[in-house]
Scaffold this motif. Structure first.
Motif, PDB file in Angstrom:
ATOM      1  N   VAL A 153      -3.977  18.380  -8.726  1.00 16.56           N
ATOM      2  CA  VAL A 153      -3.713  18.650  -7.343  1.00 16.56           C
ATOM      3  C   VAL A 153      -3.884  17.339  -6.816  1.00 16.56           C
ATOM      4  CG1 VAL A 153      -5.024  19.564  -5.592  1.00 16.56           C
ATOM      5  CG2 VAL A 153      -4.605  21.123  -7.477  1.00 16.56           C
ATOM      6  N   GLY A 154      -3.203  16.937  -5.707  1.00 19.24           N
ATOM      7  CA  GLY A 154      -3.399  15.581  -5.085  1.00 19.24           C
ATOM      8  C   GLY A 154      -2.480  15.591  -3.752  1.00 19.24           C
ATOM      9  N   TYR A 155      -2.792  14.504  -2.994  1.00 23.24           N
ATOM     10  CA  TYR A 155      -2.002  14.002  -1.810  1.00 23.24           C
ATOM     11  C   TYR A 155      -0.724  13.311  -2.455  1.00 23.24           C
ATOM     12  CZ  TYR A 155      -6.074  15.172   0.639  1.00 23.24           C
ATOM     13  OH  TYR A 155      -7.172  15.848   1.271  1.00 23.24           O
ATOM     14  N   GLN A 156       0.589  13.756  -2.249  1.00 26.30           N
ATOM     15  CA  GLN A 156       1.882  13.237  -2.735  1.00 26.30           C
ATOM     16  C   GLN A 156       2.023  12.032  -1.842  1.00 26.30           C
ATOM     17  OE1 GLN A 156       5.012  15.947  -2.622  1.00 26.30           O
ATOM     18  NE2 GLN A 156       6.524  14.509  -3.203  1.00 26.30           N
ATOM     19  N   LEU A 157       2.490  10.958  -2.636  1.00 22.90           N
ATOM     20  CA  LEU A 157       2.834   9.500  -2.123  1.00 22.90           C
ATOM     21  C   LEU A 157       4.207   9.354  -1.988  1.00 22.90           C
ATOM     22  CD1 LEU A 157       0.355   7.243  -4.207  1.00 22.90           C
ATOM     23  CD2 LEU A 157       0.061   8.551  -1.751  1.00 22.90           C
ATOM     24  N   GLU A 158       4.677   8.485  -1.204  1.00 21.00           N
ATOM     25  CA  GLU A 158       6.125   8.338  -1.205  1.00 21.00           C
ATOM     26  C   GLU A 158       6.714   8.054  -2.635  1.00 21.00           C
ATOM     27  OE1 GLU A 158       7.999   7.598   1.440  1.00 21.00           O
ATOM     28  OE2 GLU A 158       6.440   7.347   2.984  1.00 21.00           O
ATOM     29  N   LEU A 159       8.069   8.830  -2.652  1.00 15.57           N
ATOM     30  CA  LEU A 159       8.738   8.976  -3.996  1.00 15.57           C
ATOM     31  C   LEU A 159       9.190   7.573  -4.345  1.00 15.57           C
ATOM     32  CD1 LEU A 159      10.811  12.043  -3.620  1.00 15.57           C
ATOM     33  CD2 LEU A 159       8.920  11.706  -5.034  1.00 15.57           C
ATOM     34  N   GLU A 160       9.249   6.601  -3.522  1.00 13.56           N
ATOM     35  CA  GLU A 160       9.737   5.059  -3.951  1.00 13.56           C
ATOM     36  C   GLU A 160       8.684   4.551  -4.805  1.00 13.56           C
ATOM     37  OE1 GLU A 160      10.126   6.401  -0.648  1.00 13.56           O
ATOM     38  OE2 GLU A 160      12.197   7.113  -1.008  1.00 13.56           O
ATOM     39  N   ALA A 202      -6.927   6.237  -3.826  1.00 12.81           N
ATOM     40  CA  ALA A 202      -7.748   6.340  -5.051  1.00 12.81           C
ATOM     41  C   ALA A 202      -7.359   7.201  -6.292  1.00 12.81           C
ATOM     42  CB  ALA A 202      -9.035   5.975  -4.865  1.00 12.81           C
ATOM     43  N   GLY A 203      -7.597   7.071  -7.303  1.00  7.81           N
ATOM     44  CA  GLY A 203      -7.402   7.963  -8.319  1.00  7.81           C
ATOM     45  C   GLY A 203      -5.746   8.308  -8.379  1.00  7.81           C
ATOM     46  N   VAL A 204      -4.975   7.595  -8.557  1.00 12.22           N
ATOM     47  CA  VAL A 204      -3.456   7.927  -8.354  1.00 12.22           C
ATOM     48  C   VAL A 204      -2.951   8.198  -9.771  1.00 12.22           C
ATOM     49  CG1 VAL A 204      -1.205   7.103  -7.780  1.00 12.22           C
ATOM     50  CG2 VAL A 204      -2.971   6.374  -6.324  1.00 12.22           C
ATOM     51  N   LEU A 205      -2.233   9.250  -9.749  1.00  7.67           N
ATOM     52  CA  LEU A 205      -1.646   9.941 -11.032  1.00  7.67           C
ATOM     53  C   LEU A 205      -0.176   9.911 -10.817  1.00  7.67           C
ATOM     54  CD1 LEU A 205      -2.121  11.241 -13.863  1.00  7.67           C
ATOM     55  CD2 LEU A 205      -2.153  13.518 -12.634  1.00  7.67           C
ATOM     56  N   CYS A 206       0.493   9.449 -12.014  1.00 10.47           N
ATOM     57  CA  CYS A 206       2.064   9.219 -11.724  1.00 10.47           C
ATOM     58  C   CYS A 206       2.525  10.315 -12.783  1.00 10.47           C
ATOM     59  CB  CYS A 206       2.472   7.769 -11.904  1.00 10.47           C
ATOM     60  SG  CYS A 206       1.712   6.805 -10.689  1.00 10.47           S
ATOM     61  N   ILE A 207       3.224  11.076 -12.437  1.00 12.80           N
ATOM     62  CA  ILE A 207       3.683  12.150 -13.416  1.00 12.80           C
ATOM     63  C   ILE A 207       5.172  12.144 -13.645  1.00 12.80           C
ATOM     64  CG2 ILE A 207       3.968  14.586 -14.209  1.00 12.80           C
ATOM     65  CD1 ILE A 207       1.568  15.231 -11.905  1.00 12.80           C
ATOM     66  N   PRO A 208       5.753  11.922 -14.906  1.00 10.10           N
ATOM     67  CA  PRO A 208       7.282  11.787 -15.010  1.00 10.10           C
ATOM     68  C   PRO A 208       7.999  13.116 -14.478  1.00 10.10           C
ATOM     69  CG  PRO A 208       6.263  10.981 -16.948  1.00 10.10           C
ATOM     70  CD  PRO A 208       4.994  11.568 -16.128  1.00 10.10           C
ATOM     71  N   LEU A 209       9.081  12.954 -13.782  1.00  6.82           N
ATOM     72  CA  LEU A 209       9.950  14.061 -13.011  1.00  6.82           C
ATOM     73  C   LEU A 209      10.353  14.932 -14.141  1.00  6.82           C
ATOM     74  CD1 LEU A 209      11.779  12.167 -10.169  1.00  6.82           C
ATOM     75  CD2 LEU A 209       9.842  13.721  -9.961  1.00  6.82           C
ATOM     76  N   GLU A 210      10.673  14.640 -15.378  1.00 11.52           N
ATOM     77  CA  GLU A 210      11.097  15.416 -16.293  1.00 11.52           C
ATOM     78  C   GLU A 210      10.134  16.281 -17.014  1.00 11.52           C
ATOM     79  OE1 GLU A 210      10.580  11.483 -18.402  1.00 11.52           O
ATOM     80  OE2 GLU A 210      11.600  12.072 -16.424  1.00 11.52           O
ATOM     81  N   MET A 259       0.762  -1.293   0.017  1.00  9.97           N
ATOM     82  CA  MET A 259       0.008   0.058   0.093  1.00  9.97           C
ATOM     83  C   MET A 259       0.687   1.292   0.066  1.00  9.97           C
ATOM     84  SD  MET A 259      -3.068   1.369   2.733  1.00  9.97           S
ATOM     85  CE  MET A 259      -2.241   0.262   4.128  1.00  9.97           C
ATOM     86  N   ALA A 260       0.426   2.235  -0.753  1.00  8.77           N
ATOM     87  CA  ALA A 260       1.344   3.500  -0.808  1.00  8.77           C
ATOM     88  C   ALA A 260       1.089   4.312   0.347  1.00  8.77           C
ATOM     89  CB  ALA A 260       0.797   4.232  -2.136  1.00  8.77           C
ATOM     90  N   ALA A 261       2.182   4.819   0.955  1.00  9.19           N
ATOM     91  CA  ALA A 261       2.042   5.633   2.009  1.00  9.19           C
ATOM     92  C   ALA A 261       2.141   6.936   1.851  1.00  9.19           C
ATOM     93  CB  ALA A 261       3.288   5.632   3.247  1.00  9.19           C
ATOM     94  N   VAL A 262       1.200   7.966   2.342  1.00 13.51           N
ATOM     95  CA  VAL A 262       1.270   9.492   2.216  1.00 13.51           C
ATOM     96  C   VAL A 262       2.129  10.018   3.184  1.00 13.51           C
ATOM     97  CG1 VAL A 262      -0.139  11.356   1.992  1.00 13.51           C
ATOM     98  CG2 VAL A 262      -1.265   9.208   1.513  1.00 13.51           C
ATOM     99  N   ASN A 263       3.275  10.668   2.295  1.00 13.78           N
ATOM    100  CA  ASN A 263       4.415  11.256   3.060  1.00 13.78           C
ATOM    101  C   ASN A 263       4.425  12.993   3.076  1.00 13.78           C
ATOM    102  OD1 ASN A 263       5.565  11.569   0.620  1.00 13.78           O
ATOM    103  ND2 ASN A 263       7.656  11.209   1.482  1.00 13.78           N
ATOM    104  N   GLY A 264       3.536  13.302   2.129  1.00 14.78           N
ATOM    105  CA  GLY A 264       3.868  14.713   1.815  1.00 14.78           C
ATOM    106  C   GLY A 264       2.566  15.430   2.038  1.00 14.78           C
ATOM    107  N   PRO A 265       2.615  16.680   1.637  1.00 16.19           N
ATOM    108  CA  PRO A 265       1.453  17.670   1.505  1.00 16.19           C
ATOM    109  C   PRO A 265       0.479  17.396   0.424  1.00 16.19           C
ATOM    110  CG  PRO A 265       3.219  18.795   0.832  1.00 16.19           C
ATOM    111  CD  PRO A 265       3.821  17.400   1.095  1.00 16.19           C
ATOM    112  N   LEU A 266      -0.472  18.252   0.542  1.00 17.54           N
ATOM    113  CA  LEU A 266      -1.654  18.530  -0.559  1.00 17.54           C
ATOM    114  C   LEU A 266      -0.747  19.410  -1.603  1.00 17.54           C
ATOM    115  CD1 LEU A 266      -4.247  17.786  -1.803  1.00 17.54           C
ATOM    116  CD2 LEU A 266      -5.059  19.682  -0.599  1.00 17.54           C
ATOM    117  N   VAL A 267      -0.611  18.842  -2.811  1.00 16.26           N
ATOM    118  CA  VAL A 267       0.083  19.455  -3.679  1.00 16.26           C
ATOM    119  C   VAL A 267      -0.430  20.090  -5.054  1.00 16.26           C
ATOM    120  CG1 VAL A 267       2.345  19.038  -2.644  1.00 16.26           C
ATOM    121  CG2 VAL A 267       1.435  17.921  -4.837  1.00 16.26           C
ATOM    122  N   GLU A 268       0.063  21.081  -5.623  1.00 18.99           N
ATOM    123  CA  GLU A 268      -0.343  21.156  -6.991  1.00 18.99           C
ATOM    124  C   GLU A 268       0.968  20.861  -7.946  1.00 18.99           C
ATOM    125  OE1 GLU A 268      -2.544  24.970  -9.391  1.00 18.99           O
ATOM    126  OE2 GLU A 268      -0.429  25.420  -8.566  1.00 18.99           O
TER     127      GLU A 268
END
Length: 92
Positions: free
Chosen positions: A39-46, A65-73, A1-10
């Motif tokens: 906009v969403g809750y940031q998950l662990e980078l790993e 739910a509704g996880v979006l993965c955006i390439p860092l570049e 399960m993904a852990a939430v470690n970061g803030p709500l971010v844009e």
């Protein structure tokens, strides 16, 4: 399960997009990126290396739910969002 470690971010990022909807001369293809704001809750980078993962929704058991993965570049800016009012208490 993904852990939430970061803030709500844009996240402001560039997405792939179609530049034409029909056969077109190359000189008529318009440039410029497709700029997206997510906009969403940031998950662990790993969770997904090379990406920032944002969860649209969280439940009281830590599921996402509704996880979006955006390439860092593709990312141009990340901004932490701050609550102006306290969040609603879901138990009331």
């Amino acid at each position: 399960m993904a852990a939430v470690n970061g803030p709500l971010v844009e996240v402001l990022w560039h997405d792939a997009h179609a530049a034409t909807d029909a056969w077109t001369a190359p000189s008529d293809v318009e440039g410029g990126p497709a700029v997206i704001r997510s906009v969403g809750y940031q998950l662990e980078l790993e969770q997904k290396p090379g990406h920032i993962s944002l969860a649209q929704s969280l439940d009281d058991e830590g599921h996402v739910a509704g996880v979006l993965c955006i390439p860092l570049e593709n990312i141009r800016r990340i901004s932490a969002l701050i609550w102006r009012n306290p969040p609603l208490d879901p138990t009331t």
